[in-house]
Scaffold this active site. Structure first.
Site, short mmCIF file in Angstrom:
data_model
loop_
_atom_site.label_atom_id
_atom_site.label_comp_id
_atom_site.label_asym_id
_atom_site.label_seq_id
_atom_site.Cartn_x
_atom_site.Cartn_y
_atom_site.Cartn_z
N GLY A 75 -1.83 -4.35 1.22
CA GLY A 75 -1.94 -5.55 2.06
C GLY A 75 -1.04 -6.68 1.65
CB SER A 125 -0.92 0.01 1.21
OG SER A 125 -0.17 -0.13 2.39
CG ASP A 152 -3.81 5.24 7.91
OD1 ASP A 152 -2.84 6.00 7.97
OD2 ASP A 152 -4.05 4.52 6.92
CG HIS A 163 -1.45 3.75 4.55
ND1 HIS A 163 -2.37 3.21 5.42
CD2 HIS A 163 -0.90 2.71 3.86
CE1 HIS A 163 -2.39 1.89 5.26
NE2 HIS A 163 -1.51 1.56 4.33
CG ASN A 182 1.24 -5.12 4.45
OD1 ASN A 182 0.79 -4.37 5.31
ND2 ASN A 182 1.08 -4.91 3.16
#
Lengths: 841, 197
Positions: free
Chosen positions: B64, B26, B173, B176, B92
């Protein structure tokens, strides 16, 4: 007014027994509504407490970044008096004897969660019934016992902090299916979180403030609070906003209970209307006499109005009395079937609602009865037979009652559409049953000319009293129709939610299975005798164009939170799958499923199937063309089918499925679901899988599914209880209808007796009449009921299969003999009355 | 003469068509933003500003994704024949607590595959946030320089250098990067890539 009231009292005094039967009828019918309403409120409370259990508080403000003091103060300034707790959570690696494992550490302040909590293996509910955690103690998800080999009393480290396992969690009441976590949980006290030394600059930690109030916040208040949050990333959660699957299911079922209450009430109205109508004959001559004596029309109106109010009021009072007296017994009888979590309470608003409904219902039902009586002619004073033939129920008089029923239907079903549909269908069924009864009468006239003995006489009476027979058949048929509808819908909901075989549900969902691992995983499962239910490919892509129009848009800083969310959704990567078979339980609503493979050399556009709601959200229709980008490569597809997906089935599925031959070459991961495993197998599966495939993510859905299905099954038991209650009401109404019919026929029966017919023959005559009516009603009502089930189940609940239940044949096979028995019972009871055969002239 | 040849060489380099494949998660894909705002697109912009006339960027970021899918995804892109492949995978794996040995093995397979393509490889280093514990963080961070040394490939020591943990440069968040954050990342990556063109 006084005169009217006294006259009403005199009418009651004249026929005290009939009055008692009438109020008993109302009382028994309304008792059904009383219990059903109480059920509904209890379920609403149950739903509410479950939602609160999942949420843990009335409000929470959470963020991964710092929550500015001024914003929090602005929110708190708008809140009513509150109790506040703080919690933090983060992911970290935990070391155990068997290795290192990712865990989610949740540190909570003493007294949180306010609602729900953790059911521990030692049998206590934490924090409400258990000793609070000591600083060094921790509560662990049960998976950690298997995966890391830790036991109760063992010490383990989180960062620099040393903790001791106090207990394992048996059930996390705050865990919903939609919010499953990717790691097992470790609960510690918030005071001891610093000891871990893991919360530093750069750490990803979620902080939450939780609030509890004396009552829940209104929607407008929540909106006000939302406006006070200015920093991005701060999330405000309330129980209403918690889109939990369990709550949705319970609300769904709750609406059905409302509909069942309505059906029970409709049954009461059928009985009451039939009773009033049967009384109309006598009242017609009474009204004519009063008019003849110079009494004003308004006084006559109020006299009958008071009479009906006394009937309704008496019935309602009796309902209240019976309701209060029987409540503890009903609780004892019903609660064991609903499970320990469910509490059937008494609510004071229930009697208030029942009184309101009874009064308004009775008043609106009295209009079509009183209005024609007011039009009585003086001739009726001298000839009751003429009088009875002149009592006409004018259809416009039913408008207030229909309006009342419509309001009730909307209110009880929580849906304007459902309410309107219900009333429309009831009227439709009434028309069908009436027409069928008329047809039957013509056939009856034909048969009566050819039959002999009691059958001939019964048929003659049925055809002679046309209006009475039609009313009786339509009332009984509607009752049978509703009786069939209730279990039909119940079965339909069970099918919708649980599928046909609950034991087939998966225990685990497996994600991130790599292409090269698929075969190995299948071999692994075969070797260890673990069943794999579904294995589906998942290809990440991005929608580029819909019908040649660009799909992606940038997110501007001026967007509101909701717009930003929508935009994110539009920009988000979409998961595609492909396959030749339609997923189990899915239904193509438009277009058709793929028939062949896509050939990229000869075809430009592949076929794609889209889920209904997803298509609606993106504004995509059948025949539209969607262009995707799969890791830089274009994939073009035309929508050839729109599909309804049953998301409640606990099976992996996709919004977008492409024709086979389209994405086989694309990089993809796979997801799978396992078969249903026993508890022992689950432990073994997790252990072996973790060892062999450490990168495959596994979510144990069994525990969550168990809870969801447990609640559904509990609710299903409630629905069975509801259905039985409604059926009891229906049978009471049925008994009343027959009783009224026999009473209406007492003059004829007296005459037959005088003419020399034996009591046995008279009884047989009445029983045959009632059986004939019940038989016809069962045929017409049964077919109408099945039609209603089909409309509600297939059209409204979008069920793909017609729900089949044994109730369809059990109900008619009870109704027909029951009608005969009740007729026999009533006639025998009346025959014992010394005046019964004297009222001939 | 020497000066002429040097200028000629530079002009050739600046005019040559270069294809750069970014294979990542991502962070590479540009989660929550327009893909044109993600760092691969900004790297292209920086290269064009520096005078490179023809640069093709392929953004192979998938939100992801872990290193497990790296090898199969590489094969999908083989036909695009990239000159440089930037591997930005592993975040991840770390966030999900995948054993570092597994992550390292997956990345090794990818690099070995790319070596066989005769393509220049840039490996982007990742670090785990402090809440993952010192032991795991150190083991995880060590994967990238170890592999870079072993295969003698270029290394971006830490992809999120100057961005990770800075609220102004990240989305709400906290994980990111936002548009500003991506510009910082792009500069970090550019500083390694431009030497390879």
């Amino acid at each position: 007014m006084r005169l009217s009231f006294l006259y009403a009292c005199r009418l009651i005094k004249q026929s005290r027994k009939l009055y008692f039967i009438a109020i008993l009828n109302i009382a028994l019918g309304l008792l059904g509504l009383f219990v059903l309403q109480n059920f509904k409120f209890s379920i609403q409370d149950s739903v509410q407490s479950r939602v609160l259990s999942l949420m843990g508080s009335h409000l929470s403000v959470s963020s991964r970044s710092i929550i500015p003091e001024d914003e929090l103060s602005a929110v708190e300034a708008l809140l009513p008096e509150f109790d506040k707790r703080f919690s933090q959570s983060f992911y970290t690696m935990m070391q155990g004897p068997k290795g290192l494992r990712l865990v989610q550490v949740i540190a909570q302040e003493e007294g949180y969660p306010f609602f729900g909590g953790l059911e521990l293996r030692s049998g206590v509910l934490y924090p409400s019934n258990a000793r609070l955690l000591k600083q060094e103690e921790a509560l662990l998800s049960p998976e950690l016992q298997i995966q890391l080999g830790v036991q109760v009393g063992d010490e383990f480290e989180i960062g620099e902090g040393v903790y001791k396992v106090r207990d394992f969690i048996e059930k996390d009441l705050g865990q919903s299916f939609s919010a499953f976590s990717l790691a097992p949980k470790v609960y510690i006290t918030v005071q001891n979180i610093e000891a871990t030394e893991l919360i530093q600059t750069g750490s990803i930690v979620s902080k939450s403030y939780h609030y509890k109030f004396s009552q829940e916040l209104s929607t407008s208040k929540i909106k006000q609070l939302q406006k006070k949050i200015l920093s991005p990333g701060i999330r405000l959660s309330t129980p209403d906003r918690n889109g939990d699957q369990i709550s949705r299911l319970l609300n769904y079922l709750n609406d059905f209970l409302g509909l069942s209450s309505l059906m029970a009430f409709t049954l009461v109205c059928i009985g009451l209307h039939y009773y009033y109508k049967s009384q109309a004959d006598r009242w017609y001559s009474e009204a004519a006499l009063l008019k003849y004596l110079g009494i004003k029309k308004s006084q006559i109106f109020f006299a009958f109005f008071f009479f009906m109010a006394l009937v309704g009021g008496g019935g309602t009072l009796l309902t209240m009395l019976l309701g209060m007296l029987l409540s503890p017994f009903i609780q004892i009888l019903i609660v064991p079937y609903l499970g320990a979590d469910f509490q059937l309470n008494f609510y004071w608003k229930t009697p208030l609602i029942v009184v309101f409904i009874a009064v308004i219902g009775n008043v609106s039902l009295s209009i079509p009865v009183i209005y024609p009586i007011l039009k009585s002619r003086t001739a009726a004073v001298f000839n009751a037979k003429i009088a009875s033939s002149r009592v006409k129920m004018l259809s416009f008089c039913y408008i207030p009652f229909t309006a009342f029923m419509f309001a009730m239907a909307v209110g009880l079903s929580n849906s304007f559409l459902l309410g309107a549909l219900f009333i429309g269908l009831v009227i439709g069924v009434l028309i069908i049953t009436t027409l069928s009864a008329i047809l039957f009468l013509y056939l009856g006239a034909f048969i009566s000319n050819r039959a002999g003995g009691s059958a001939k006489l019964s048929m003659r009476y049925l055809t002679h009293y046309k209006a009475s027979t039609i009313t009786m058949v339509s009332s009984l048929a509607l009752s049978v129709g509703l009786m069939i509808l209730i279990p039909g819908i119940q079965k339909s909901i069970e099918l919708e939610i649980m599928g046909e075989d609950v034991s087939n549900r998966s225990s685990f969902f497996l994600f991130d299975i790599q292409e090269e691992e698929v075969q190995a995983l299948e071999d692994f499962c075969e070797l260890h005798s673990f069943g794999l239910a579904t294995v589906l490919p998942m290809v990440r892509s991005r929608i580029l164009k819909i019908n040649s129009n660009d799909f992606n848009r940038s997110i501007n800083s001026g967007f509101t939170r909701e717009e930003e969310f929508r935009q994110r959704f539009r920009n988000r990567v979409v998961n595609l799958s492909y396959g030749s078979q339609i997923p189990e339980g899915d239904k193509v609503t438009e277009g058709k499923w793929f028939e062949d493979r896509y050939n990229w050399e000869t075809e430009e556009w592949a076929e794609i199937s889209i889920e209904t709601r997803y298509a609606k959200r993106l504004g995509i229709e059948l025949g539209d063309r969607v262009e995707f980008e799969v890791l830089g490569m274009p994939v073009k597809a035309e929508v050839t089918s729109i599909r309804q997906v049953n998301w409640t089935r606990f099976n992996p599925n996709f919004f977008l499925i492409l024709q086979p031959g389209t994405l086989e070459m694309a990089p993809k991961t796979w997801l799978a679901s396992s078969s249903h495993f026993s508890e022992k197998e689950q432990i073994r599966f997790q252990e072996l899988l973790f060892e062999r495939f450490p990168t495959i993510s596994v979510v144990n859905v069994d525990q969550i599914a168990e809870r969801v299905f447990g609640i559904i099954q509990q609710m299903s038991s409630a629905l069975i209880g509801m259905s039985v209650m409604s059926l009891l009401v229906a049978f009471i109404v049925l008994g009343t209808l027959i009783y009224q019919k026999v009473l209406m026929r007492r003059n004829d029966l007296g005459l037959l007796k005088i003419l020399g017919m034996t009591e046995k023959r008279v009884t047989l005559l009445i029983v045959m009449e009632c059986i004939a009516i019940a038989f016809l009603s069962c045929i017409v009502g049964g077919i109408s009921g099945l039609g209603l089930v089909s409309i509600f189940s297939i059209q409204l609940l979008s069920n793909s299969i017609f729900p089949i239940t044994s109730a369809y044949w059990i109900i008619p096979s009870i109704v027909v003999p029951f009608s005969g028995w009740i007729a026999y019972f009533v006639i025998k009871k009346l025959q014992h009355h010394k005046d019964f055969y004297r009222q001939v002239f | 003469m020497m000066r002429f040849l040097l200028i000629l060489f530079l002009v050739q380099a600046l005019c040559a068509d270069s294809k750069i494949l970014f294979i990542g998660d991502s962070l590479t894909e540009g989660y929550g933003l327009d893909p044109e705002k993600a760092y691969p697109a900004v790297v292209k912009e920086l290269l064009l500003n520096e005078g490179y006339k023809s640069v093709t960027i392929i953004n192979g970021g998938v939100s992801g994704s872990t290193t497990s899918s790296g090898l199969s995804r590489l094969k999908w892109f083989q036909r695009s024949k990239p000159d440089i492949v930037v591997i930005a995978l592993g975040a991840n794996d770390g966030l999900r607590g995948i054993p570092v040995q597994k992550t390292e093995a997956n990345l090794k397979k990818m690099i070995q595959e790319l070596v066989s393509w005769d393509t220049k490889v840039v490996l982007c280093g990742m670090k785990m946030p402090p809440n993952y514990g010192m032991e795991y963080r150190n083991q995880f961070a060590e994967i990238f320089p170890t592999l870079a040394t072993e295969f003698e490939i270029d290394l971006v020591p830490f992809l999120l250098k100057g961005v990770g943990g800075v609220p102004d440069l990240n989305l709400s968040d906290g994980i990111h990067p936002n548009e500003k954050g991506y510009r910082v990342i792009a500069k970090t990556v550019y500083s390694v890539i431009y030497k390879l063109l």
